[in-house]
Write a protein that holds these residues in place. Structure first.
Motif, short mmCIF file in Angstrom:
data_model
loop_
_atom_site.label_atom_id
_atom_site.label_comp_id
_atom_site.label_asym_id
_atom_site.label_seq_id
_atom_site.Cartn_x
_atom_site.Cartn_y
_atom_site.Cartn_z
N ASP A 93 0.85 -1.19 0.00
CA ASP A 93 0.00 0.00 0.00
C ASP A 93 0.88 1.24 0.00
O ASP A 93 1.64 1.48 0.94
CB ASP A 93 -0.88 -0.03 1.25
N SER A 94 0.79 2.01 -1.05
CA SER A 94 1.67 3.17 -1.19
C SER A 94 1.37 4.24 -0.15
O SER A 94 2.13 5.17 0.02
CB SER A 94 1.53 3.74 -2.58
N MET A 95 0.22 4.12 0.53
CA MET A 95 -0.14 5.13 1.52
C MET A 95 0.48 4.87 2.90
O MET A 95 0.45 5.73 3.77
CB MET A 95 -1.67 5.19 1.70
N ASP A 96 1.03 3.71 3.10
CA ASP A 96 1.49 3.34 4.44
C ASP A 96 2.64 4.22 4.94
O ASP A 96 2.86 4.33 6.13
CB ASP A 96 1.95 1.87 4.47
N TYR A 97 3.38 4.78 4.04
CA TYR A 97 4.53 5.59 4.47
C TYR A 97 4.10 6.98 4.92
O TYR A 97 4.88 7.72 5.48
CB TYR A 97 5.61 5.71 3.38
N LEU A 98 2.80 7.33 4.67
CA LEU A 98 2.33 8.65 5.10
C LEU A 98 2.00 8.64 6.58
O LEU A 98 1.57 7.61 7.12
CB LEU A 98 1.07 9.03 4.31
N PRO A 99 2.14 9.79 7.24
CA PRO A 99 1.71 9.87 8.64
C PRO A 99 0.20 9.61 8.74
O PRO A 99 -0.54 9.81 7.77
CB PRO A 99 2.05 11.30 9.04
N ALA A 100 -0.27 9.21 9.92
CA ALA A 100 -1.64 8.74 10.11
C ALA A 100 -2.69 9.76 9.66
O ALA A 100 -3.64 9.42 8.96
CB ALA A 100 -1.85 8.37 11.57
N GLU A 101 -2.49 11.05 10.06
CA GLU A 101 -3.50 12.07 9.74
C GLU A 101 -3.62 12.30 8.23
O GLU A 101 -4.70 12.51 7.69
CB GLU A 101 -3.24 13.38 10.50
N TYR A 102 -2.45 12.22 7.57
CA TYR A 102 -2.47 12.40 6.11
C TYR A 102 -3.15 11.20 5.45
O TYR A 102 -3.81 11.31 4.43
CB TYR A 102 -1.05 12.55 5.57
N ARG A 103 -2.90 10.04 6.07
CA ARG A 103 -3.47 8.83 5.50
C ARG A 103 -5.03 8.88 5.54
O ARG A 103 -5.70 8.49 4.61
CB ARG A 103 -2.97 7.60 6.27
N VAL A 104 -5.57 9.44 6.65
CA VAL A 104 -7.04 9.58 6.81
C VAL A 104 -7.59 10.47 5.69
O VAL A 104 -8.59 10.15 5.04
CB VAL A 104 -7.37 10.19 8.19
N ILE A 105 -6.87 11.58 5.46
CA ILE A 105 -7.31 12.51 4.40
C ILE A 105 -7.23 11.82 3.05
O ILE A 105 -8.15 11.92 2.22
CB ILE A 105 -6.43 13.79 4.40
N ALA A 106 -6.08 11.11 2.83
CA ALA A 106 -5.89 10.43 1.56
C ALA A 106 -6.98 9.37 1.33
O ALA A 106 -7.54 9.26 0.23
CB ALA A 106 -4.52 9.79 1.50
N ASP A 107 -7.32 8.66 2.39
CA ASP A 107 -8.36 7.63 2.28
C ASP A 107 -9.72 8.26 1.95
O ASP A 107 -10.47 7.76 1.10
CB ASP A 107 -8.47 6.84 3.59
N ALA A 108 -9.95 9.39 2.65
CA ALA A 108 -11.23 10.08 2.40
C ALA A 108 -11.33 10.56 0.97
O ALA A 108 -12.35 10.42 0.31
CB ALA A 108 -11.35 11.25 3.36
N LEU A 109 -10.25 11.09 0.48
CA LEU A 109 -10.22 11.56 -0.91
C LEU A 109 -10.40 10.39 -1.88
O LEU A 109 -11.10 10.50 -2.88
CB LEU A 109 -8.90 12.27 -1.20
N ASP A 110 -9.73 9.30 -1.55
CA ASP A 110 -9.85 8.11 -2.40
C ASP A 110 -11.30 7.62 -2.44
O ASP A 110 -11.83 7.28 -3.50
CB ASP A 110 -8.96 6.99 -1.86
N ASP A 111 -11.92 7.63 -1.23
CA ASP A 111 -13.31 7.16 -1.16
C ASP A 111 -14.23 8.04 -1.99
O ASP A 111 -15.11 7.58 -2.72
CB ASP A 111 -13.79 7.14 0.29
N GLU A 112 -13.99 9.35 -1.84
CA GLU A 112 -14.81 10.33 -2.59
C GLU A 112 -14.63 10.14 -4.09
O GLU A 112 -15.57 10.14 -4.86
CB GLU A 112 -14.37 11.73 -2.17
N ASP A 113 -13.37 9.93 -4.45
CA ASP A 113 -13.03 9.75 -5.86
C ASP A 113 -13.69 8.47 -6.40
O ASP A 113 -14.25 8.45 -7.50
CB ASP A 113 -11.51 9.66 -5.99
#
Lengths: 183, 133
Positions: free
Chosen positions: B105-125
């Protein structure tokens, strides 16, 4: 034992070399000091120092002396080299210090007129170094032009030219004194 | 040498007088016995001093050369271990070096708070564009 015999032989050779060198110095000391004095412009103490430096240098170079030049020529070449080195050093010192600090001492000479000696010394100082060297070696020290050329490392024609100009200059500066004394 | 070649024999008499005058007056005072002895002693001292200095210089040079040789003989080239140069003990550092190899998972290297935002954006997308998933 061979090593003891070698040691004794080496010791004897060293003693012999030391005696030879002492004889060499003894035979040439006065002439060397006089030549240095005349080339340097009349400072006996400096002339002695320069002559000593030349003897030291000769001592170091003696094992390399090949004999392709006469010993006298070889030594005088070293001596002239030491005089030139001293003159360069003096010139450098004059750049850094005032003339008063490097003032050359005039030697007391009870056997002659100090005014005349000073005048002659000044006339000699007005010659260029090359003119003085050629004049002193040939006319005052009695070397032939070929010997002087070998000592100075110059062509015989150059030495003749320097001698001619030196004599012309001295005639102009001291002719009146010489004429008065010859009368 | 032919006397006619000798420049001293060709000097005119008036110049001869000048030369004789200079020769007589332009000489150092004769060395006294004391000055001769002093000259001889100083020269002898300087010769001894020079011999000592040469010996000392030779000794120091030999010691310096021996030390240099010893240094060269004991010197070993330093090998650089490429694998050891970068420590893999720190996952975060390794992630910055090659994040795709660290985790699927390319998102694992991101800090937790960024990962939440990234996940939310992914879900929206994903919600707005279902063909991309």
């Amino acid at each position: 034992m061979a090593s003891v015999a070698d040691d004794i032989r080496t010791d004897l050779q060293l003693q012999s070399q030391t005696r030879d060198f002492e004889a060499f110095v003894e035979a040439r000391r006065d002439a060397a000091v006089r030549l240095a004095y005349r080339l340097l412009g009349g400072d006996a103490a400096t002339a002695e120092d320069v002559a000593q430096n030349a003897f030291l240098r000769a001592h170091r170079a003696l094992p390399r002396f090949r004999g392709d030049a006469a010993l006298s020529t070889w030594f005088h070449r070293i001596l002239v080299g030491e005089v030139r080195r001293h003159q360069r050093w003096q010139a450098l010192r004059r750049l850094w210090y005032s003339d008063a600090e490097v003032a050359e001492t005039a030697d007391p000479t009870p056997q002659s007129d100090p005014v005349l000696r000073r005048r002659i010394a000044e006339a000699m100082q007005r010659l260029t170094a090359a003119q003085r060297e050629a004049f002193v070696l040939v006319h005052l020290e009695g070397f032939t032009i070929e010997q002087a050329a070998a000592i100075l490392g110059k062509a015989t024609g150059t030495v003749k030219s320097h001698m001619h100009r030196a004599l012309e200059s001295l005639r102009n500066q001291l002719g009146d004194v010489a004429a008065a004394r010859s009368e | 040498m032919n006397p006619q070649d000798d420049p001293r024999s060709q000097v005119p008499p008036e110049d001869r007088t000048v030369i004789d005058l200079v020769a007589a007056q332009y000489s150092p005072p004769p060395m006294t016995a004391i000055r001769r002895a002093s000259f001889r002693q100083r020269l002898s001292d300087r010769l001894v001093q020079r011999a000592r200095t040469r010996w000392a210089v030779g000794f120091v040079s030999a010691a310096a050369a021996a030390a240099a040789l010893l240094l060269v003989a004991r010197w070993q080239p330093v090998s650089i271990d490429d694998t050891a140069a970068i420590s893999t003990d720190t996952p975060l550092l390794y992630a910055y070096v090659d994040p795709d190899e660290y985790s699927a998972d390319s998102m694992d290297y991101l800090p937790a708070e960024y990962r939440v935002i990234a996940d939310a954006l992914d879900d929206e997308d994903a919600a707005s564009n279902p063909q991309r998933r």
